[in-house]
Each structure stands twice: as structure tokens, then as C-alpha cells.
Scaffold this motif. Structure first.
Motif, PDB file in Angstrom:
ATOM      1  N   ALA A  93       6.095  -0.438   4.492  1.00  0.00           N
ATOM      2  CA  ALA A  93       6.105  -1.905   4.554  1.00  0.00           C
ATOM      3  C   ALA A  93       7.509  -2.440   4.291  1.00  0.00           C
ATOM      4  O   ALA A  93       7.968  -3.371   4.963  1.00  0.00           O
ATOM      5  CB  ALA A  93       5.113  -2.480   3.549  1.00  0.00           C
ATOM      6  N   ALA A 107       9.983  -4.595   6.816  1.00  0.00           N
ATOM      7  CA  ALA A 107      10.485  -5.897   6.370  1.00  0.00           C
ATOM      8  C   ALA A 107      12.009  -5.956   6.314  1.00  0.00           C
ATOM      9  O   ALA A 107      12.611  -6.952   6.714  1.00  0.00           O
ATOM     10  CB  ALA A 107       9.897  -6.240   5.001  1.00  0.00           C
ATOM     11  N   ARG A 154       5.661  -4.159  14.947  1.00  0.00           N
ATOM     12  CA  ARG A 154       5.732  -4.754  13.606  1.00  0.00           C
ATOM     13  C   ARG A 154       4.338  -4.947  13.029  1.00  0.00           C
ATOM     14  O   ARG A 154       4.054  -4.534  11.893  1.00  0.00           O
ATOM     15  CB  ARG A 154       6.456  -6.102  13.667  1.00  0.00           C
ATOM     16  N   ASP A 155       3.448  -5.546  13.803  1.00  0.00           N
ATOM     17  CA  ASP A 155       2.105  -5.836  13.307  1.00  0.00           C
ATOM     18  C   ASP A 155       1.305  -4.557  13.070  1.00  0.00           C
ATOM     19  O   ASP A 155       0.613  -4.432  12.063  1.00  0.00           O
ATOM     20  CB  ASP A 155       1.356  -6.737  14.286  1.00  0.00           C
ATOM     21  N   HIS A 206       2.506  -2.837   9.975  1.00  0.00           N
ATOM     22  CA  HIS A 206       2.015  -3.567   8.798  1.00  0.00           C
ATOM     23  C   HIS A 206       0.548  -3.214   8.533  1.00  0.00           C
ATOM     24  O   HIS A 206       0.158  -2.978   7.386  1.00  0.00           O
ATOM     25  CB  HIS A 206       2.167  -5.069   9.001  1.00  0.00           C
ATOM     26  N   THR A 241      -0.973  -1.435   5.233  1.00  0.00           N
ATOM     27  CA  THR A 241      -2.079  -2.068   4.500  1.00  0.00           C
ATOM     28  C   THR A 241      -3.247  -1.101   4.336  1.00  0.00           C
ATOM     29  O   THR A 241      -3.841  -1.001   3.258  1.00  0.00           O
ATOM     30  CB  THR A 241      -2.535  -3.347   5.229  1.00  0.00           C
TER      31      THR A 241
END
Length: 113
Positions: A9, A13, A63-64, A67, A71
Motif C-alpha cells: 500500500a 501511495a 492502482r485500484d 489497493h 486491503t
């Protein structure tokens, strides 16, 4: 797994997201239409536009997706923090964590039991 999730993550970022604006701006730049008397150029420009659009989509999907992956790893880590995750995590738990992470409407309560 918790360390992996946090590192992943953080890398997205700090290492990927700052460059996202540059890439997306470039991919949104529309190349002018070519002369219709030169069909090869028109075909190239059409294909170029398609590739721009796909690249634009892929930058956000990466990116998504990354992520969501982080998660899911955090959720799995939290669920099995006091156990040997390799011995106790079920394939269904892992699959459910990824499904929940990719569903923005899912509450952030972790994996349902």
C-alpha cells in the motif's frame, strides 16, 4: 502478511500515485485528426487513440487493484493474527477477502464469518 500489505500500500501511495497525474495527462492528450487522403495515417491515429484509452484505464486499474490486494492481505492478516495463517486460512476465506476488498460497497468490517 501484514507487513507485506503495508509495504504494498505504501509503495503504491508513494511510488506510483505521484506519477499517475503525469501518465493520465499524457493519455488524455488527443492527437489531431490526419488528412483523410492518407488512410494509413488515419488508421494509425485511430489505433493510437485506442491504445491511449486502454493505457489510461490500466493506470487506474493497477492502482485500484493493488489497493484491493493490499486491503485483502490486511484483512487476512487481521483475521489470523493469533494463529498460523498458513495452517488455518481457508481458500474460501482468502477468496472472500479479495471479493470484499474489490467491492467498494462492502463495509470495512473485514471478512464475514
Amino acid at each position: 502478511m501484514e507487513e507485506f500489505a503495508a509495504t504494498l500500500a505504501n509503495e503504491v501511495a508513494s511510488g506510483y500515485a505521484p506519477h499517475l497525474d503525469q501518465v493520465t495527462t499524457a493519455m488524455l492528450t488527443r492527437v489531431p485528426k490526419g488528412n483523410p487522403a492518407f488512410p494509413e495515417l488515419a488508421g494509425f491515429l485511430d489505433r493510437h487513440h485506442e491504445v491511449q484509452q486502454q493505457t489510461f484505464s490500466n493506470t487506474f486499474n493497477f492502482r485500484d487493484g493493488t489497493h484491493h490486494f493490499a486491503t485483502a492481505a490486511q484483512t487476512i492478516s487481521a483475521e489470523y493474527a493469533d494463529t498460523d495463517a498458513y495452517a488455518h486460512a481457508k481458500v474460501n476465506d482468502v477468496t472472500q477477502a479479495f471479493t470484499d476488498a474489490s467491492n467498494p460497497l462492502k463495509s470495512e468490517g473485514g471478512v464475514d464469518s
